[in-house]
Design a protein around this motif. Structure first.
Motif, short mmCIF file in Angstrom:
data_model
loop_
_atom_site.label_atom_id
_atom_site.label_comp_id
_atom_site.label_asym_id
_atom_site.label_seq_id
_atom_site.Cartn_x
_atom_site.Cartn_y
_atom_site.Cartn_z
N LYS A 257 0.85 -1.19 0.00
CA LYS A 257 0.00 0.00 0.00
C LYS A 257 0.89 1.24 0.00
CE LYS A 257 -4.07 -2.05 2.19
NZ LYS A 257 -5.01 -2.01 3.33
N LEU A 258 0.53 2.18 -0.85
CA LEU A 258 1.31 3.41 -1.02
C LEU A 258 0.39 4.59 -0.73
CD1 LEU A 258 3.59 4.24 -4.10
CD2 LEU A 258 2.28 5.98 -2.88
N TYR A 259 0.75 5.38 0.29
CA TYR A 259 -0.01 6.58 0.63
C TYR A 259 0.87 7.79 0.30
CZ TYR A 259 -2.52 3.10 3.42
OH TYR A 259 -3.19 1.98 3.83
N SER A 260 0.26 8.82 -0.28
CA SER A 260 1.08 9.95 -0.72
C SER A 260 0.31 11.26 -0.61
CB SER A 260 1.52 9.73 -2.17
OG SER A 260 2.23 10.85 -2.65
N ILE B 186 5.21 8.87 -7.68
CA ILE B 186 6.35 8.38 -8.46
C ILE B 186 7.46 7.88 -7.53
CG2 ILE B 186 8.25 9.09 -9.98
CD1 ILE B 186 6.24 11.12 -11.22
N PHE B 187 7.80 8.69 -6.56
CA PHE B 187 8.88 8.32 -5.63
C PHE B 187 8.55 7.00 -4.93
CE2 PHE B 187 10.98 8.22 -1.54
CZ PHE B 187 12.26 8.65 -1.83
N GLY B 188 7.32 6.89 -4.46
CA GLY B 188 6.93 5.67 -3.76
C GLY B 188 7.04 4.43 -4.64
N LEU B 189 6.55 4.53 -5.87
CA LEU B 189 6.63 3.38 -6.78
C LEU B 189 8.08 3.03 -7.12
CD1 LEU B 189 3.71 4.21 -9.27
CD2 LEU B 189 3.76 2.38 -7.56
N GLU B 190 8.91 4.05 -7.24
CA GLU B 190 10.31 3.80 -7.61
C GLU B 190 11.13 3.20 -6.47
OE1 GLU B 190 11.71 7.52 -9.18
OE2 GLU B 190 10.85 7.14 -11.17
N GLN B 191 10.58 3.18 -5.26
CA GLN B 191 11.27 2.53 -4.14
C GLN B 191 11.11 1.01 -4.20
OE1 GLN B 191 13.23 4.63 -2.27
NE2 GLN B 191 12.34 5.94 -3.86
N LYS C 54 8.50 -6.51 -8.73
CA LYS C 54 7.14 -6.34 -9.21
C LYS C 54 6.16 -6.55 -8.06
CE LYS C 54 3.88 -8.08 -12.71
NZ LYS C 54 3.76 -6.84 -13.49
N SER C 55 5.23 -5.62 -7.87
CA SER C 55 4.33 -5.67 -6.72
C SER C 55 2.90 -5.34 -7.13
CB SER C 55 4.78 -4.67 -5.65
OG SER C 55 6.11 -4.90 -5.25
N ASN C 56 1.95 -5.80 -6.31
CA ASN C 56 0.57 -5.35 -6.40
C ASN C 56 0.46 -4.13 -5.50
OD1 ASN C 56 -0.18 -7.65 -7.98
ND2 ASN C 56 -0.32 -8.86 -6.10
N VAL C 57 0.19 -2.98 -6.09
CA VAL C 57 0.25 -1.74 -5.32
C VAL C 57 -1.12 -1.05 -5.30
CG1 VAL C 57 1.46 0.44 -4.98
CG2 VAL C 57 2.62 -1.46 -6.14
N ALA D 179 6.75 4.10 -14.24
CA ALA D 179 6.79 3.45 -12.93
C ALA D 179 5.63 2.47 -12.78
CB ALA D 179 6.75 4.50 -11.82
N ILE D 180 4.47 2.85 -13.25
CA ILE D 180 3.30 1.98 -13.18
C ILE D 180 3.51 0.71 -13.98
CG2 ILE D 180 0.88 1.78 -13.90
CD1 ILE D 180 0.56 4.75 -13.20
N SER D 181 4.17 0.82 -15.12
CA SER D 181 4.34 -0.33 -16.01
C SER D 181 5.13 -1.47 -15.37
CB SER D 181 5.04 0.11 -17.30
OG SER D 181 6.39 0.48 -17.06
N ASN D 182 5.85 -1.18 -14.30
CA ASN D 182 6.64 -2.21 -13.63
C ASN D 182 5.86 -2.99 -12.58
OD1 ASN D 182 9.03 -1.49 -15.04
ND2 ASN D 182 9.36 0.22 -13.63
N HIS D 183 4.60 -2.57 -12.32
CA HIS D 183 3.83 -3.18 -11.23
C HIS D 183 2.37 -3.34 -11.65
CE1 HIS D 183 7.28 -2.32 -8.64
NE2 HIS D 183 7.29 -1.09 -9.15
#
Length: 247
Positions: free
Chosen positions: A11-14, A58-63, A67-70, A116-120
């Motif tokens: 889970k990514l909160y931003s 972007i920063f969160g996804l790039e961490q 490959k993850s379900n986000v 960034a989205i394309s990786n997950h």
């Protein structure tokens, strides 16, 4: 024990902002995975609200290194709608043009976000800001820590001569903060069904009418109609253009 092919659920909160807008900016991010949590923030010398909202996600996804379900949670309609309504993909397909004459703003960050989205496997969720959502409130605190930090960095992609966030938001949202219905496939504001394109019935123009609408967007479920600027056609000489004054 983790299986070798198991895809982690994250889970990514931003949140992000600028004071004033444009001005000093910052974003805050929280990543959670199986009860573990990491927090991040960064400040910028000169930027905008929308760029910070984008940069946080972007920063969160790039961490994420695998490959993850986000599940992304953001209080920015600009960011969430830009992805879920397909705006960013359409702008990219048109070489980052919103219309034939107008460039899409923040194209550098939209392109970076799409990559960034394309990786997950990513799903975007809008949450109401300043409404007691624990993680969103914490991200707001982190973003303010970035704004107030003494180690702010340059936002290299920001162009001060662009039309700023207020103009962008006025175009994309009404006074109630609702997303404007602009394209085929957008959600109807009243019922949430997807709108389609329809042409109006031919009718006689009024004297000295300056323009007409070539088409409109229509909700087949609740029958709501939406007139869009892109469909407006100026009338320079009615008699010459339409002959019998009918369209």
């Amino acid at each position: 024990m983790k299986k070798w092919n198991e895809i982690p659920d994250v889970k990514l909160y931003s949140d992000g902002g600028a004071e004033p807008n444009p001005g000093k900016g910052g974003f805050g991010v929280i990543l959670t995975y199986k009860g573990r949590k990491k927090e991040f923030y960064q400040g910028y010398k000169l930027t905008t609200n929308n760029r910070m909202e984008l940069m946080g996600v972007i920063f969160g996804l790039e961490q994420l290194k695998t490959k993850s379900n986000v599940e992304v949670f953001s209080d920015s309609r600009y960011v969430v709608d830009g992805i879920t309504k397909g705006w960013a993909e359409r702008w990219k397909a048109k070489n980052w043009m919103r219309t034939k004459k107008e460039k899409a703003h923040n194209s550098d960050l939209w392109d970076r976000l799409l990559n960034a989205i394309s990786n997950h496997n990513v799903n975007f969720n809008w949450v109401k800001g300043h409404a007691g959502h624990i993680e969103n409130e914490r991200c707001d605190e982190l973003a303010n820590m970035g704004i107030k930090s003494e180690t702010k960095v340059d936002d290299d992609g920001y162009e001060p001569n662009e039309a700023e966030d207020k103009q962008i938001n006025k175009r994309l949202y009404n006074n109630k903060g609702q997303a404007r219905v602009l394209n085929v496939g957008d959600e109807c504001r009243k019922c949430g069904d997807l709108v389609i394109k329809k042409e109006p019935k031919r009718k006689k123009l009024k004297p000295n009418q300056p323009y007409y609408f070539e088409y409109y967007l229509y909700c087949p479920k609740c029958k709501s109609m939406y007139m869009v600027e892109e469909a407006k056609r100026q009338i320079s000489n009615t008699n010459n253009l339409f002959g019998n004054d009918n369209v």
